[in-house]
Write a protein that holds these residues in place. Structure first.
Motif, short mmCIF file in Angstrom:
data_model
loop_
_atom_site.label_atom_id
_atom_site.label_comp_id
_atom_site.label_asym_id
_atom_site.label_seq_id
_atom_site.Cartn_x
_atom_site.Cartn_y
_atom_site.Cartn_z
N PHE A 123 0.84 -1.19 0.00
CA PHE A 123 0.00 0.00 0.00
C PHE A 123 0.88 1.25 0.00
N VAL A 129 -6.12 3.24 5.46
CA VAL A 129 -6.72 2.05 4.85
C VAL A 129 -7.92 1.65 5.68
N CYS A 136 -17.55 -2.57 0.26
CA CYS A 136 -16.71 -1.42 0.55
C CYS A 136 -17.46 -0.31 1.28
N LYS A 171 -11.99 -6.81 2.46
CA LYS A 171 -11.40 -5.89 1.49
C LYS A 171 -10.61 -4.81 2.21
N PHE A 173 -9.16 -0.81 1.37
CA PHE A 173 -9.26 0.28 0.41
C PHE A 173 -9.11 1.62 1.12
N ASP A 174 -8.93 2.65 0.35
CA ASP A 174 -8.81 4.02 0.85
C ASP A 174 -10.20 4.50 1.23
N SER A 177 -11.84 7.21 -0.93
CA SER A 177 -12.16 6.98 -2.33
C SER A 177 -13.67 6.84 -2.50
N CYS A 181 -15.65 -0.69 -5.21
CA CYS A 181 -14.32 -1.12 -4.76
C CYS A 181 -13.85 -2.36 -5.51
N ARG A 184 -10.09 -3.94 -5.79
CA ARG A 184 -9.34 -3.60 -4.58
C ARG A 184 -8.79 -4.89 -3.96
N ASP A 186 -8.36 -7.94 -1.76
CA ASP A 186 -9.28 -8.68 -0.90
C ASP A 186 -8.73 -10.06 -0.62
#
Length: 192
Positions: A123, A129, A136, A171, A173-174, A177, A181, A184, A186
């Protein structure tokens, strides 16, 4: 779907059992009519047993059920391969692109309420995160955390107590965002 060999084996087995009932009845001095009646009762019992088995466990030789949409959407992102020890070290002055991010759950299964660890690498360094369960959306968030200066993290989490048994996806992710997702990082997790 049964193969021809599986179907023939089952039919041969049923015929052998019925023949055993019939000739066994004759061997204990039953007449042909009584032996035929016992064989008929045996046939009915076999049909009931096979029907009950297929109702509760599926048809023999049927294999596994096809995967559900949720199971087919859970594709674990494997960690990047490591170069072998015999490969010469890279000698370049240009910076290397970071590896694709990935996450791993350890253990990868457990009952509701059990603890597990999610580890991630690749990352953006010192970035936020969100770890989420199955989707998501923020409603499924397990934890928001920051990666270290190497873009890695490790966090201990708990399987939600109200989560139904089955294969789920964790998952990363940001959280800032927007949008879907898909694509992303996972990893699958089996709730027992």
């Amino acid at each position: 779907m049964w193969s021809l060999i599986e179907a023939a084996a089952w039919i041969a087995g049923i015929i052998a059992v019925l023949a055993g009932i019939f000739f066994g009845a004759l061997a204990v001095d039953w007449d042909v009519e009584e032996a035929g009646c016992a064989t008929g009762v045996g046939l009915v019992l076999i049909i009931l047993l096979l029907g009950g088995w297929s109702f509760f466990f599926g048809l023999p030789g049927g294999g596994e059920d096809p995967p559900t949409d949720e199971e087919t959407s859970i594709a674990s992102t494997a960690p990047p391969s490591t170069p072998s020890d015999s490969a010469p070290p890279a000698t370049t002055d240009t910076p290397q692109a970071p590896a694709d991010p990935y996450i791993i759950a350890d253990p990868a299964s457990g009952p509701p309420g059990s603890s597990f660890t999610v580890t991630g690498e690749g990352f953006e360094p010192n970035s936020r995160v969100r770890i989420a369960w199955a989707h998501c959306g923020s409603g499924n968030a397990l934890r928001d955390l920051d990666t270290d200066e190497s873009g890695e993290f490790s966090v201990q989490l708990e399987v939600p107590r109200d989560l139904a048994p089955g294969t789920w996806s964790i998952k990363a992710f940001d959280p800032a965002s927007s949008g879907a997702c898909s694509g992303r990082p996972d990893t699958p997790f089996i709730v027992e």
